[in-house]
Structures are given as C-alpha cells and as structure tokens.
Design an enzyme around this catalytic site. Structure first.
Site, PDB file in Angstrom:
ATOM      1  N   LYS A  80       0.843  -1.198   0.000  1.00  0.00           N
ATOM      2  CA  LYS A  80       0.000   0.000   0.000  1.00  0.00           C
ATOM      3  C   LYS A  80       0.877   1.246   0.000  1.00  0.00           C
ATOM      4  O   LYS A  80       1.904   1.303   0.677  1.00  0.00           O
ATOM      5  CB  LYS A  80      -0.911  -0.025   1.227  1.00  0.00           C
ATOM      6  N   SER A 155      -9.665   1.767   2.810  1.00  0.00           N
ATOM      7  CA  SER A 155      -8.792   2.527   1.944  1.00  0.00           C
ATOM      8  C   SER A 155      -7.788   1.670   1.180  1.00  0.00           C
ATOM      9  O   SER A 155      -7.165   2.128   0.224  1.00  0.00           O
ATOM     10  CB  SER A 155      -8.057   3.574   2.776  1.00  0.00           C
ATOM     11  N   SER A 179      -9.951  -0.881   6.994  1.00  0.00           N
ATOM     12  CA  SER A 179      -9.424  -0.652   5.649  1.00  0.00           C
ATOM     13  C   SER A 179      -8.636  -1.807   5.041  1.00  0.00           C
ATOM     14  O   SER A 179      -8.209  -1.734   3.896  1.00  0.00           O
ATOM     15  CB  SER A 179      -8.560   0.610   5.627  1.00  0.00           C
TER      16      SER A 179
END
EC number: 6.3.5.7
Length: 490
Positions: A80, A155, A179
């Site tokens: 990420k 996210s 997330s």
C-alpha cells in the site's frame, strides 16, 4: 494450475526443487499487472527494473546448496502506498506527496526484504487512507476485479483489488477502521488486521495513530499466517509496538474447532445487514457448528455509537498528524504564495483532496477550545465502553463472529456524494479498531449480483493464532476462497 493459484508453501517447494525460478515469479507478476491493471487501476507505481534485479540476485542464491532462504523468499509483493519504501515513490495517493521519494524503509518494508520478498509495486488507496471505496484516491479510483462498475472498498482498495486479480502472491494494507478487512470482503480475498501493536507502524504515514495497523491481504488463510509471521514483532522505533512474543502462526492451523465458543453480536447480524449477507454468515455458523463449535447470540450495546466515536477520534488524530504537511519540508509546494501563512494555506488547498480536508476540519473542530469535552473526550469515553463490551463477551467466548460489511460492494459513484452513508458502511469493522483487537475477513459466499461476501472473525488481544485457526478450518471445509473473478479465470 496457475502459479497464482498455489499456496506460498507450494511455491517455495517448487523453488527448492528448481521447477520454477524467482525470475519466473516476477515475470508472471509483471505480466498479470500488464494484462489486468488497465481495467482495475490497482497500482500507482511499478518498479520493473528493481524487481528483475532482485529476482536475478535471489536466483543466484537459490543456486547455492545450503543457502538459507527467507520466509517469503522470491515472492513478488505489492505494498500500500502509505508504507515508506526506500527508492520507491510513496505518495499516499495524494497530490501533496506526488514527488516524495523516501530515503529509508519502514520497518515492514525492511522485514519483507529481510524475508527475501520482492517489492514490485506501490498500490492505490484512498488519499492518506481516508475513505471506504478507493474513490478518494488523488490520482484515479481503483476498481473491483469482480465487476469494474463496483468499488473495491477502501482505503486499501488497491491492495485488495490487486490480490483478487492475482497480480501478486500477497499484498500489504493498513487498517484504521476496517481498511484491510472491508476491501478484502468486497474483493473476495482474505484480509487480516493484527492486534494494535503487533506489527510496527514505523514508516507507515500516520492517519490516526491510536488506530492504524498494517496487515496482509492474501488469497487464503495459510498465506496470511506466513506473511504475518514475517512482519510481526517488537520494534524499538515504534513506541506503540508491543514487546510480546510472536507465536508460530502456521502451527496454529490445525483445522480443529471442536469446543470453540463463538459469540454473535445481535447488533451486527440483524437490522441494517443485507439479507443475503446475513444468510451467508448464518450458513458459515452452521458449518462451524457441524465441525464441533458452539455459538450463541450476544449483545454489544454500545456498537451503535462506534461509527460517530471513530470518526471523531480518527479525524482529531488526522488533523494533528497532517499538520506536518505544510509545503515547506517535503511534498508539493504552492508557487503563488506571497508569505509563509499563505504558503501553508495554498499548499494544503492544492495538495489535499476533499475527503482529507473534510476530516481535518472535523478533527480540528472536535479538538478546539470549548468543544474538546463535548466531542473528543466523550468519544474516548464511548471507546472505553466499547472495549468493555468486548471484554464482557470474551469472558464467555473464544471468538466473535459477524459480517465484515453490512452489504456487498456498491457501484462506483453510488455513495461518493453522501459521506454519512459512506461512513455507515464501517459499522461492522470500526469497533475492532477502537478496541485494538485482531480480526480477519474470509470469503463466505457470493451475493445474487455476483459480488463476494465477507465473514469476520474477531479475537482476543494478541490472539491472532485463534482467529487464524478458525478461519483456516472454515476455509478448508468450504470452497469460497477458490473462486476468482472472470478477469483472472483460466
């Protein structure tokens, strides 16, 4: 069988027997990215040169008999884009950091490299991890591989979408209010949020420091245990890192759930939960019951206050953490400012997207003089009540089980103009973050629209071994984790 269908343990057996090479794995990953990412937009940057160079170096080591190989040896991974990686741009999917090239590795990045994984790509996300659909990316939204008209969740939407599209053998995400687990549920993969403090946050660009936690997204539970084994542990660079022993997670995967006591919160299985999601979760409970587990409905009465408490606390911490982005030290700097104050204002106005600005404003308001006691302090008190709810349940039960999300993935654009409606999607995940507990989401079926459904298993503090054991046992008794989107079938 495709390379990407194999478990990590099978890949390692193939590497040791010389039937495949690390270069084969990296080329397969790069090929899959090339073939699928035009549709799903899961990546922000791909470092092909570094990946091939690392693959060659690891293949040379593999050729030496007796060479000690890392736990994640040769496995191409995506990370990420809020996890700092030396030499690989880290943007947090924000225009503010569009030119930020870190000069150091975060702890998890170091641990991946020490375990001999190959970091190929930085993955798309909601800007600064603020969002639940990946529509808040400062560059472009990621899409769900099961149906590109739908969101992948957020996210960590890019991390989940990339895993579902089999671009990598595992990915890392971060989980502040769900997330990792929510996008894993939306994309039909496995997402693990460890206990707060189990995995170092050093090198994770902070959103809400008391809630953030890094964890793996994989295609099965065994792979998740492998990755957690490699990244867990105490870190002196992170003051919130817990100095507790890391057990052998792989040995916990016994397949045995006899005598296991499961609590099912009535607040998270009844009103507000889509009927198809509820039925899939109840079917999972029946499956576990047939394997020797028992379950009973429980009450967690303060769950209804979790979402407002979470958004007050996380936004308050975000307003503090994001104060460092001022256009002076790093990131984008406004070129039309006439003085220092205007430089701050213009850089932040140009660099931050609407959702980030919304949360900074909410957090600043909650922390302001005259409102602190009414909002921030009250939210902290609610947090304590939620923690106590979990403690009460865990006095009688080994794990808590309920849906990961109240619905399956929704269409892109459906909720982007209604922040409150979007925030309510987090009702099943944010209580876990407020309590700092470990939780895992595993696939448990498909809805009538063809989109995946996620089952969430919550454990006691630092008891990742139990939730991995339960998730693995359920996974071995079902075939939901073997399903793939049409995008990658074959």
């Amino acid at each position: 069988m495709s390379l990407f269908d194999k478990r990590l343990s099978e890949i390692h057996s193939d590497l040791r027997s010389k039937t495949i090479s690390v270069s084969d794995l990296v080329e397969a990953s790069l090929k899959q990215i090339s073939e699928t990412d035009g549709e799903i937009k899961a990546t922000i940057s791909v470092d092909e040169e570094y990946a091939r160079k690392q693959a060659k170096a690891l293949d040379e080591r593999l050729a030496n008999p007796g060479e000690e190989l890392g736990l994640l040896f040769g496995l191409p991974a995506g990370v990420k884009d809020n996890i700092v990686t030396e030499g690989l741009r880290t943007t947090c999917a924000s225009k503010f950091l569009a030119n930020y090239d870190p000069i150091y590795d975060g702890t998890v990045s170091k641990k991946l490299k020490a375990a001999d994984a190959v970091i190929v790509s930085k993955l798309n996300m909601d800007e600064f991890a603020m969002g639940g659909s990946n529509e808040n990316s400062g560059f472009y939204p990621a899409k769900n591989p099961w149906n590109t008209d739908y969101v992948p969740g957020g996210s960590s939407g890019g991390s989940a979408a990339a895993m579902a599209a089999r671009q990598f053998f595992f990915t890392l995400g971060s989980d502040t209010g769900g997330s990792i687990r929510q996008p894993a549920a939306f994309c039909g993969v496995v997402g693990l949020k460890p206990t707060y403090g189990r995995v170092s946050r050093f090198g994770l660009v902070a959103f809400a420091s008391s809630l953030d936690q890094i964890g793996p997204i994989t295609k099965n539970v065994e792979d998740s245990a492998y990755v957690l084994q490699a990244i867990a542990g105490h870190d002196p660079f992170d003051s919130t890192s817990a100095n507790v022993d890391v057990p052998d997670y792989l040995s916990a995967l016994t397949g045995d759930v006899k005598g296991l006591r499961i609590g099912v919160p009535k607040e998270l299985i009844g009103e507000g939960i889509d009927p198809e999601v509820r039925e899939a979760v109840l079917a999972a409970l029946k499956q576990l019951e047939s394997m020797g587990a028992t379950w009973a409905e429980v009450s967690m009465p303060h769950t209804e206050y979790a979402v407002p408490a979470y958004y007050l606390l996380s936004s308050s911490e975000a307003s503090s953490n994001l104060a460092r982005f001022d256009g002076v030290r790093y990131g984008v700097r406004a070129d039309n400012a006439e003085n220092l104050i205007e430089l701050y204002k213009e850089s932040r106005s140009q660099g931050f997207g609407p959702e980030v600005k919304r949360r900074i404003m909410l957090g600043t308001y909650a922390l302001s003089s005259g409102y602190y006691d009414a909002y921030y302090k009250k939210a902290q008190q609610v947090r304590t009540l939620i923690i106590n709810d979990f403690k009460e349940v865990f006095n009688q039960f080994d794990v808590i089980l309920h849906p990961t999300t109240p619905t399956t993935a929704f269409k892109i654009g459906d909720k982007v103009d209604d922040p409150v409606k979007m925030y309510l999607e987090d009702i099943c995940t944010v209580p876990v973050n407020l309590a700092g507990l470990p939780a895992i989401s595993v696939p448990c079926g498909l809805a009538s629209n063809g989109m995946p459904i996620g089952l969430q298993i919550v454990g006691k503090t630092f008891d990742e071994a139990t939730i991995l054991r339960v998730a693995h046992a359920y996974e071995q008794a079902t075939s939901h984790h073997l399903r793939k989107p049409e995008l990658v079938r074959g």
